[in-house]
Design a protein around this motif. Structure first.
Motif, PDB file in Angstrom:
ATOM      1  N   LEU A  42      -2.639  -1.857  17.646  1.00  0.00           N
ATOM      2  CA  LEU A  42      -2.501  -0.973  16.421  1.00  0.00           C
ATOM      3  C   LEU A  42      -3.627  -1.111  15.214  1.00  0.00           C
ATOM      4  N   LEU A  44      -4.764  -0.215  11.533  1.00  0.00           N
ATOM      5  CA  LEU A  44      -4.147   0.296  10.179  1.00  0.00           C
ATOM      6  C   LEU A  44      -5.187   0.169   9.302  1.00  0.00           C
ATOM      7  N   LYS A  49      -3.804   5.931   7.488  1.00  0.00           N
ATOM      8  CA  LYS A  49      -3.316   6.151   9.029  1.00  0.00           C
ATOM      9  C   LYS A  49      -3.001   5.035   9.557  1.00  0.00           C
ATOM     10  N   ARG A  50      -1.767   4.905  10.548  1.00  0.00           N
ATOM     11  CA  ARG A  50      -1.617   3.908  11.519  1.00  0.00           C
ATOM     12  C   ARG A  50      -1.962   4.584  12.790  1.00  0.00           C
ATOM     13  N   TYR A  51      -2.651   3.913  13.840  1.00  0.00           N
ATOM     14  CA  TYR A  51      -3.088   4.441  14.966  1.00  0.00           C
ATOM     15  C   TYR A  51      -2.537   3.417  15.860  1.00  0.00           C
ATOM     16  N   ILE A  52      -1.665   3.885  16.490  1.00  0.00           N
ATOM     17  CA  ILE A  52      -0.756   3.045  17.471  1.00  0.00           C
ATOM     18  C   ILE A  52      -0.665   3.382  19.140  1.00  0.00           C
ATOM     19  N   ASN A  73      -1.399   4.016   1.091  1.00  0.00           N
ATOM     20  CA  ASN A  73      -2.563   3.104   1.060  1.00  0.00           C
ATOM     21  C   ASN A  73      -2.838   2.845  -0.623  1.00  0.00           C
ATOM     22  N   ASN A  79       1.437  -3.246   0.687  1.00  0.00           N
ATOM     23  CA  ASN A  79       1.426  -2.587   1.782  1.00  0.00           C
ATOM     24  C   ASN A  79       0.899  -3.657   2.968  1.00  0.00           C
ATOM     25  N   LEU A 128       4.053  -3.235  10.421  1.00  0.00           N
ATOM     26  CA  LEU A 128       3.195  -2.692  11.327  1.00  0.00           C
ATOM     27  C   LEU A 128       3.955  -2.219  12.698  1.00  0.00           C
ATOM     28  N   GLN A 129       4.774  -2.829  13.294  1.00  0.00           N
ATOM     29  CA  GLN A 129       5.195  -2.249  14.300  1.00  0.00           C
ATOM     30  C   GLN A 129       6.710  -1.814  14.555  1.00  0.00           C
TER      31      GLN A 129
END
Length: 556
Positions: A42, A44, A49-52, A73, A79, A128-129
């Motif tokens: 991941l 962040l 944006k989160r890119y997972i 953000n 956060n 996060l997850q």
């Protein structure tokens, strides 16, 4: 792949391919999953944006599932990035976890790690997850350059004690390569967008600097230059709507995503510029659009508004110059006409007098009588032309008084009623009974009515409908003469008030009737407008200021 140097090479190579950020991070995440043999990566980042990327155990054909999700953000609010920065500044020592010298945080047994003192770490991992992910080993690493934090990297596995000491040490070096790759990508992306933006602006300047281009050419040229300046030019279409006119780029198509900016001319909204994506694209600063693209379209709309204002000003300037030239021509024609008519009057009077005397001679052959009558007719026609020339060249002093336009119209039309009936012309009158008086010369107004009615009747050789209407508006009166005749072609509409211009037969017109009407209307502080369509008819609309009553003047 187990060589960290090989991994670093592929990461930097991906960054140099100038893909979208989401595609770049997907490729890097796959490389990291294969290198660490983990289940999830991941990113962040501070772009919100989160890119997972997760291993997809449910499908052999699709080994990975990748998604991008927005998050808040706000530096002032809680956060995961802010929370991790706070914890890493203290580097607390907890069981089943440790900090590396460069600030990476590793937990080897997540299920045994949590305690009341580690609540904030649990919140970070859940943020996060998500709470449904059963990860047993995680590495958290802050991504940053010398001046700013870029975001967080999370590497996670469902196995306990998954990461070896060597892999954790590799994380330190790999994170530095990731920092370089992200900064390099951002620099290239920003430079590429800036080049496209400047190219667009340069081409627009070249377009706007062509004086031979009319406004429609400029609007069409502008709309063609927009799509190549956007992030996805192959999916971009552009449209400009100005005063209900629509200009579109080639291969224009509608889509779900629109970026728009208004065209404001002299403080009034006259239309807008719009860029459209025909397909769904990843979310950026402004939907799928960049913040720089928003600034660009706003700059273009502002510049285009100034160009339109300038062109409108130039058009108005040309009209004023034409009016000045027209007034100058009228003055010259007036001087010439006065001299010519003075020289022609005396010999013409002699021709008429001798022709009339000759006609009284007894025993003239029939053909001679006919010829003398033709001489008389031509002389009378010439005298009428001279009279109109004098009227145009040396208008009599306008003795104005309070007059009722309805009465002048009724008196003038009295002479045409029989003629209209003979020529199959229906005369329609609509005179407002509450019409106020105007300050005018009654003889000159009667001349206006007669000239316009004669002009209308000549335009209806096969008959038709002649409408005369008066009405009252706030500060004046309106006078309309309309016919259903042959109409006036657009190419000559601007010439009808020019002296001696006529498209009629020589026996029907001198080319002075409408110019005299125009001069009389202007002299009375009025305006005259012409609307016409070939084959459908013509309408002359005049407006005159109303005469204020004594009561009104006292109250004002």
């Amino acid at each position: 792949m187990k060589d960290p140097f090989e991994l670093s090479y592929y990461i930097l190579e991906s960054a140099n391919e100038h893909k979208l950020k989401s595609e770049l991070l997907k490729n890097i995440s796959i490389l990291l999953v294969e290198f660490f043999h983990c289940d999830s990566i991941l990113f962040l980042l501070n772009d919100g944006k989160r890119y997972i990327l997760n291993r997809n155990f449910d499908s052999k054909n699709i080994p990975f599932h990748f998604e991008m999700i927005s998050f808040s953000n706000d530096r002032k609010k809680s956060n995961p990035i802010n929370d991790f920065l706070e914890i890493s500044s203290q580097k607390p020592q907890w069981p089943f976890s440790f900090w590396t010298e460069e600030g990476s945080f590793c937990i080897n047994q997540v299920d045994r790690f949590f305690s009341p003192g580690t609540k904030k770490v649990k919140i970070i991992l859940n943020d996060l997850q998500g709470p449904d992910k059963d990860f047993r080993s995680v590495i958290l690493r802050l991504l940053k350059n010398d001046s700013a934090d870029l975001g967080l990297l999370l590497i996670a596995s469902k196995e306990p004690d998954h990461f070896t000491d060597a892999e954790i040490r590799h994380t330190e070096g790999i994170s530095k390569v990731l920092n370089i790759a992200l900064i390099n990508w951002q620099s290239h992306a920003a430079l590429n967008e800036r080049i496209k933006e400047l190219s667009c602006l340069y081409n627009l300047v070249q377009l706007y600097d062509q004086p031979d281009k009319n406004l429609n050419n400029i609007l069409q040229g502008t709309v063609e230059l927009l799509p190549p300046a956007w992030q996805f030019p192959e999916l971009a279409s552009a449209r400009i709507i100005f005063d209900n006119q629509v200009f579109t780029s080639r291969k224009f198509s509608e889509g779900r995503h629109h970026q728009k900016s208004d065209i404001i001319v002299n403080g009034k909204r006259r239309g807008f510029i719009e860029v459209i994506y025909s397909e769904v694209r990843p979310t950026e600063n402004e939907g799928p659009f960049l913040q720089e693209e928003k600034k660009l379209i706003e700059n273009i709309s502002r510049e285009l508004s100034l160009i339109i204002e300038r062109r409108l000003y130039e058009d108005e300037k040309v009209k004023l110059l034409d009016q000045l030239r027209h007034a100058d021509r009228l003055a010259v024609i007036g001087q010439l006409a006065a001299a010519v008519t003075h020289e022609l009057n005396e010999p013409l009077a002699n021709i008429l007098g001798f022709a009339q005397l000759t006609l009284k001679t007894e025993g003239l052959p029939e053909q001679t009588v006919k010829d003398i009558e033709k001489i008389l007719g031509a002389s009378l026609h010439s005298r009428e032309i001279i009279r109109k020339l004098l009227s145009f060249a040396r208008p009599s002093p306008s003795k104005k008084s309070a007059v009722n336009l309805n009465k002048i119209i009724s008196d003038s039309l009295y002479f045409f009623e029989l003629r209209c009936s003979k020529e199959n012309i229906t005369l329609e009158l609509s005179l407002d009974p509450a019409l106020p008086n105007i300050q005018a010369n009654p003889n000159q107004l009667m001349q206006v009515v007669i000239n316009l009615v004669v002009n209308a009747m000549q335009a209806m050789p096969q008959g038709g409908r002649l409408s005369v209407k008066t009405s009252f508006w706030e500060n004046g009166i309106s006078f309309v003469v309309a016919d259903t005749g042959i109409g006036i072609a657009d190419e000559i509409k601007d010439k009808i008030f020019t002296p001696f211009f006529s498209n009629k037969k020589r026996s029907q017109g001198t080319g002075l009737g409408l110019p005299i009407v125009h001069e009389i209307v202007l002299e009375h502080g009025g305006t005259i407008q012409v609307e016409s369509q070939v084959g459908q008819g013509t309408q002359f609309k005049m407006q005159f200021p109303a005469l204020k009553s004594p009561k009104t003047e006292k109250g004002s």
